[in-house]
Design a protein around this motif. Structure first.
Motif, short mmCIF file in Angstrom:
data_model
loop_
_atom_site.label_atom_id
_atom_site.label_comp_id
_atom_site.label_asym_id
_atom_site.label_seq_id
_atom_site.Cartn_x
_atom_site.Cartn_y
_atom_site.Cartn_z
N LEU A 39 0.84 -1.21 0.00
CA LEU A 39 0.00 0.00 0.00
C LEU A 39 0.87 1.26 0.00
O LEU A 39 0.57 2.25 -0.68
N LEU A 40 1.96 1.23 0.76
CA LEU A 40 2.87 2.38 0.78
C LEU A 40 3.55 2.56 -0.57
O LEU A 40 3.73 3.68 -1.06
N CYS A 41 3.88 1.43 -1.19
CA CYS A 41 4.52 1.46 -2.52
C CYS A 41 3.61 2.13 -3.53
O CYS A 41 4.05 2.94 -4.37
N TYR A 42 2.33 1.81 -3.45
CA TYR A 42 1.32 2.39 -4.34
C TYR A 42 1.36 3.92 -4.24
O TYR A 42 1.31 4.63 -5.24
N GLU A 43 1.47 4.43 -3.01
CA GLU A 43 1.45 5.89 -2.82
C GLU A 43 2.77 6.54 -3.22
O GLU A 43 2.77 7.62 -3.82
N VAL A 44 3.89 5.88 -2.93
CA VAL A 44 5.19 6.53 -3.21
C VAL A 44 5.48 6.54 -4.72
O VAL A 44 6.30 7.34 -5.19
N THR A 45 4.77 5.70 -5.48
CA THR A 45 4.98 5.65 -6.93
C THR A 45 3.84 6.32 -7.70
O THR A 45 3.79 6.24 -8.93
N ARG A 46 2.95 6.97 -6.98
CA ARG A 46 1.71 7.50 -7.58
C ARG A 46 1.96 8.44 -8.76
O ARG A 46 1.19 8.47 -9.71
N ASP A 47 3.06 9.22 -8.71
CA ASP A 47 3.26 10.24 -9.76
C ASP A 47 4.34 9.83 -10.78
O ASP A 47 4.89 10.68 -11.47
N LEU A 48 4.64 8.55 -10.87
CA LEU A 48 5.67 8.13 -11.85
C LEU A 48 5.21 8.47 -13.26
O LEU A 48 4.03 8.38 -13.58
N GLU A 49 6.18 8.83 -14.10
CA GLU A 49 5.87 9.23 -15.47
C GLU A 49 5.50 8.01 -16.32
O GLU A 49 6.09 6.93 -16.18
N LEU A 50 4.52 8.24 -17.18
CA LEU A 50 4.10 7.19 -18.12
C LEU A 50 4.42 7.64 -19.54
O LEU A 50 4.48 8.85 -19.82
N PRO A 65 -0.63 3.16 -21.87
CA PRO A 65 0.43 3.73 -21.03
C PRO A 65 1.31 2.66 -20.37
O PRO A 65 0.83 1.60 -19.97
N ILE A 66 2.58 3.00 -20.28
CA ILE A 66 3.56 2.09 -19.65
C ILE A 66 4.58 2.97 -18.93
O ILE A 66 4.78 4.13 -19.31
N LEU A 67 5.20 2.46 -17.87
CA LEU A 67 6.16 3.28 -17.11
C LEU A 67 7.31 3.73 -17.99
O LEU A 67 7.86 2.93 -18.76
N GLU A 68 7.66 5.01 -17.84
CA GLU A 68 8.75 5.58 -18.65
C GLU A 68 10.08 5.43 -17.91
O GLU A 68 10.12 5.41 -16.68
N GLY A 69 11.15 5.36 -18.67
CA GLY A 69 12.49 5.42 -18.09
C GLY A 69 12.99 4.08 -17.59
O GLY A 69 12.35 3.04 -17.76
N LYS A 70 14.16 4.15 -16.95
CA LYS A 70 14.80 2.92 -16.47
C LYS A 70 14.06 2.35 -15.27
O LYS A 70 13.34 3.07 -14.57
N LYS A 71 14.28 1.08 -15.03
CA LYS A 71 13.64 0.41 -13.89
C LYS A 71 14.01 1.12 -12.59
O LYS A 71 15.12 1.64 -12.42
N LEU A 72 13.05 1.10 -11.63
CA LEU A 72 13.29 1.69 -10.31
C LEU A 72 14.35 0.90 -9.55
O LEU A 72 14.57 -0.28 -9.82
#
Ligand code: PRP
Ligand code: URA
Ligand code: MG
Length: 209
Positions: A39-50, A65-72
């Motif tokens: 649940l915390l992960c969901y919030e901390v990644t909420r604004d990741l670029e797509l 849409p798919i996550l942009e950029g290199k893997k976290l």
């Protein structure tokens, strides 16, 4: 508080209350930490670029849409960070992982570093540093110092509980690093424990006391 997000989702707050109870068993504590971390992960990644990608569904072509950029990168501050890491990896299985061995000396409350491993290209990735407890802030400040020495500059810090004193130290040391937490507790006691807190997170997770 500037640069600090308190994740007040009802499921997070409910699970946290059960974790705080002194009678909660090691097994339940570990399972709850894993659940809460998704649940915390969901919030901390909420604004990741797509970014948009052209895909074929069984029926037609579409832009999706798919996550942009290199893997976290998830950077776990050992030991207790691993309790958050597991749930984060459930949600983002392709994330890269860094392990940072730091414990705090019980007398001085100063961090003692004993291990560091991170992907070579951390300067090009978003790093989410995880540790359930931000008490004095000394451990997380030292861990992030180390990541910055290796070139990291896009960093977020995720914890379960934070003390006001620790947040101040942390933000003074790393004003560019946003903090995400499920709770800002009252204060630190004379031994540097978060009050009311949940005790020693590592010991409760692994049953070492
Ligand atoms: O903000 P601070 O005052 O530095 O305290 C927080 C640190 O203390 C705990 O780790 P601990 O030293 O107990 O090590 P462990 O995870 O190996 O048990 C916790 O998991 C943090 O890493
Ligand atoms: O309250 C505290 C403070 C530091 N580390 C913990 O595990 N708990
Ligand atoms: Mg630790």
């Amino acid at each position: 508080m500037d640069g600090v997000t308190v994740i007040d989702h009802p499921l997070v707050q409910h699970k946290l209350t059960i974790m705080r109870r002194k009678e909660t068993s090691t097994g339940s504590f570990r399972r709850l930490l894993r659940e809460i971390s998704t649940l915390l992960c969901y919030e901390v990644t909420r604004d990741l670029e797509l970014t948009m990608e052209t895909i074929e569904t069984p029926l037609q072509t579409m832009e999706s849409p798919i996550l942009e950029g290199k893997k976290l990168v998830f950077a776990s501050i050992l030991r207790a960070g691993n309790g958050l890491l597991e749930g984060m990896l459930d949600l983002v299985p392709s994330a890269r992982v860094s392990h940072i061995g730091v414990y705090r000396d019980h007398e001085t409350l100063q961090p003692v570093e004993y291990y560091f491993k991170a992907p070579e290209d951390i300067s090009e990735r978003l790093i989410i540093v995880v540790d359930p407890m931000l008490a004095t802030g000394n451990s997380s400040i030292a861990a992030i110092d180390k990541l910055k020495e290796r070139g990291a500059h896009n960093i977020r810090f995720l914890c379960l509980l934070a003390a006001p004193e620790g947040i101040k130290n942390f933000r003074d040391a790393h004003p560019d690093v946003p903090v995400f937490t499920a709770s800002i507790d009252s204060h630190l006691n004379e031994k540097g424990y978060i009050m009311p807190g949940l005790g020693d997170a590592g010991d409760r997770m692994y049953g070492t006391k």
